[in-house]
Design a protein around this motif. Structure first.
Motif, PDB file in Angstrom:
ATOM      1  N   GLU A  52       0.831  -1.209   0.000  1.00  0.00           N
ATOM      2  CA  GLU A  52       0.000   0.000   0.000  1.00  0.00           C
ATOM      3  C   GLU A  52       0.862   1.253   0.000  1.00  0.00           C
ATOM      4  N   MET A  53       1.917   1.251   0.797  1.00  0.00           N
ATOM      5  CA  MET A  53       2.796   2.429   0.820  1.00  0.00           C
ATOM      6  C   MET A  53       3.419   2.661  -0.555  1.00  0.00           C
ATOM      7  N   LYS A  54       3.821   1.581  -1.191  1.00  0.00           N
ATOM      8  CA  LYS A  54       4.428   1.702  -2.523  1.00  0.00           C
ATOM      9  C   LYS A  54       3.394   2.183  -3.549  1.00  0.00           C
ATOM     10  N   ARG A  55       2.205   1.612  -3.498  1.00  0.00           N
ATOM     11  CA  ARG A  55       1.166   1.921  -4.484  1.00  0.00           C
ATOM     12  C   ARG A  55       0.610   3.342  -4.347  1.00  0.00           C
ATOM     13  N   TYR A  56       0.418   3.778  -3.090  1.00  0.00           N
ATOM     14  CA  TYR A  56      -0.221   5.083  -2.869  1.00  0.00           C
ATOM     15  C   TYR A  56       0.783   6.205  -2.622  1.00  0.00           C
ATOM     16  N   GLY A  57       2.039   5.821  -2.439  1.00  0.00           N
ATOM     17  CA  GLY A  57       3.095   6.829  -2.304  1.00  0.00           C
ATOM     18  C   GLY A  57       3.241   7.395  -0.913  1.00  0.00           C
ATOM     19  N   SER A  58       3.719   6.569   0.027  1.00  0.00           N
ATOM     20  CA  SER A  58       3.986   7.063   1.389  1.00  0.00           C
ATOM     21  C   SER A  58       5.095   6.219   2.011  1.00  0.00           C
ATOM     22  N   THR A  59       5.541   6.626   3.194  1.00  0.00           N
ATOM     23  CA  THR A  59       6.580   5.893   3.918  1.00  0.00           C
ATOM     24  C   THR A  59       6.099   5.611   5.339  1.00  0.00           C
ATOM     25  N   CYS A  60       6.827   4.739   6.033  1.00  0.00           N
ATOM     26  CA  CYS A  60       6.503   4.455   7.436  1.00  0.00           C
ATOM     27  C   CYS A  60       6.550   5.742   8.266  1.00  0.00           C
ATOM     28  N   GLY A  61       7.576   6.557   8.013  1.00  0.00           N
ATOM     29  CA  GLY A  61       7.723   7.809   8.750  1.00  0.00           C
ATOM     30  C   GLY A  61       6.546   8.743   8.545  1.00  0.00           C
ATOM     31  N   GLN A  62       6.089   8.886   7.291  1.00  0.00           N
ATOM     32  CA  GLN A  62       4.939   9.763   7.000  1.00  0.00           C
ATOM     33  C   GLN A  62       3.679   9.238   7.672  1.00  0.00           C
ATOM     34  N   PHE A  63       3.500   7.924   7.629  1.00  0.00           N
ATOM     35  CA  PHE A  63       2.306   7.337   8.240  1.00  0.00           C
ATOM     36  C   PHE A  63       2.294   7.560   9.747  1.00  0.00           C
ATOM     37  N   ARG A  68       0.305  10.240  14.564  1.00  0.00           N
ATOM     38  CA  ARG A  68       0.577  10.954  15.813  1.00  0.00           C
ATOM     39  C   ARG A  68      -0.081  12.335  15.823  1.00  0.00           C
ATOM     40  N   ARG A  69      -0.028  13.007  14.664  1.00  0.00           N
ATOM     41  CA  ARG A  69      -0.656  14.333  14.564  1.00  0.00           C
ATOM     42  C   ARG A  69      -2.152  14.233  14.849  1.00  0.00           C
ATOM     43  N   CYS A  70      -2.797  13.228  14.252  1.00  0.00           N
ATOM     44  CA  CYS A  70      -4.242  13.040  14.459  1.00  0.00           C
ATOM     45  C   CYS A  70      -4.556  12.708  15.914  1.00  0.00           C
ATOM     46  N   ILE A  71      -3.767  11.822  16.508  1.00  0.00           N
ATOM     47  CA  ILE A  71      -3.978  11.447  17.917  1.00  0.00           C
ATOM     48  C   ILE A  71      -3.898  12.693  18.802  1.00  0.00           C
ATOM     49  N   ARG A  72      -2.902  13.526  18.521  1.00  0.00           N
ATOM     50  CA  ARG A  72      -2.673  14.733  19.328  1.00  0.00           C
ATOM     51  C   ARG A  72      -3.749  15.787  19.076  1.00  0.00           C
ATOM     52  N   GLU A  73      -3.966  16.125  17.814  1.00  0.00           N
ATOM     53  CA  GLU A  73      -4.871  17.237  17.491  1.00  0.00           C
ATOM     54  C   GLU A  73      -6.342  16.886  17.691  1.00  0.00           C
ATOM     55  N   MET A  74      -6.682  15.594  17.499  1.00  0.00           N
ATOM     56  CA  MET A  74      -8.071  15.181  17.712  1.00  0.00           C
ATOM     57  C   MET A  74      -8.314  14.795  19.171  1.00  0.00           C
TER      58      MET A  74
END
Length: 293
Positions: A52-63, A68-74
């Motif tokens: 999925e990371m390869k197909r949709y264009g993301s990395t473990c770090g970005q995920f 973490r941002r969502c956990i904190r801000e929400m």
């Protein structure tokens, strides 16, 4: 960085529900999955796989950063965890461990039993050293869309082998092949071998994981969860989420994370709400995890 997954699953096993492990696939879908957990007061696992990371264009770090941002801000207060789904590459598993994922899945199920165990033991040593939990798979779960796994063959999990495997590898939870498939069901009808789950449960003390739950009727999922003596405790859902997301956008095929960010915000809000609704429905009607936070 979150709640211990095994602890979440152990509680689910004892109380007769399952925790949903939802493939966000897109970075912007992490928030909507967590929002559903808040609305349903349900424990939740957010996951992404190597493919999925390869197909949709993301990395473990970005995920991990977005999670973490969502956990904190929400201000998420329900039990939540971040999981790396089907991954074969040990470098990616290490990257997820370093990024602060709560658990990782090593998928060496296509290897002979002893080789699978050898690889799993290596990952368990890597992960446990950093307090990260490990999921492995025994038996082959076939795929219709090949986004998460390469396997197109079906080989049900042998209960005796599963018991030996879990004990020898010290894996934290175990994915088993009992009839479901990855991706949407085509001509094949959804099927779950309940008797086999029962037999595996007798041999394996760690929580069991069911992959390929998209498209499986709720009565089958509920039966797999609520077997006497304990059933499956973690259920992966991926395809249904993306189908709702794309349908709300009027698209019929996957796009990339980069393309998602270029969409008008009203359109994206509508798609995110569709994802939240699907996750809520799964928690309420399939997983029986509503009000279990």
């Amino acid at each position: 960085m979150g709640t211990g997954v095994k602890k979440m699953l152990q509680k689910a096993l004892e109380e007769g529900y399952a925790v949903g492990s939802f493939s966000a696939r897109y970075l912007t879908n992490i928030g909507p999955v967590l929002e559903a957990a808040v609305r349903q007061s349900s424990p939740v696992i957010v996951q992404v796989s190597q493919k999925e990371m390869k197909r949709y264009g993301s990395t473990c770090g970005q995920f991990a950063d977005e999670y973490r941002r969502c956990i904190r801000e929400m201000d998420i207060r329900v039990p939540a965890a971040l999981h790396l789904d089907h991954t074969k590459d040990l470098d990616i598993i290490q990257a997820a461990i370093d990024a602060g994922f709560d658990s990782v899945m090593i998928d060496a199920s296509e290897q002979p039993l002893e080789k699978n165990m050898e690889i799993v033991k290596k990952v368990v040593a890597m992960a446990h050293a950093k307090g990260v939990e490990v999921e492995a798979e025994i038996g082959k779960i076939s795929a219709n869309d090949l986004i998460e796994t390469d396997s197109t063959t079906q080989l049900y999990t042998d209960p005796q082998e599963a018991g030996y495997f879990a004990k020898e590898t010290a894996v934290d939870f175990l994915a088993v092949s009992v009839g479901t498939v990855h991706g949407a069901y085509g001509t094949r009808k959804p099927h779950i071998e309940l008797e086999r789950i029962r037999e595996i449960r007798e041999q394996v003390s760690v929580p069991l994981v069911l992959h390929g739950a998209s498209g499986v009727p709720s009565h089958l999922i509920k039966a797999a969860i609520s077997l006497e003596g304990g059933g499956v405790s973690k259920i992966n859902v991926a395809t249904d989420l993306e189908a709702a997301f794309l349908s709300a956008l009027g698209l019929d095929s996957s796009i990339t994370n980069e393309a998602v960010l270029k969409l008008p915000s009203e359109q994206l809000d509508k798609a995110h709400e569709a994802v939240t609704r699907v996750v809520e429905e799964k928690m309420r009607d399939y997983l029986l995890s509503s009000h279990r936070a």
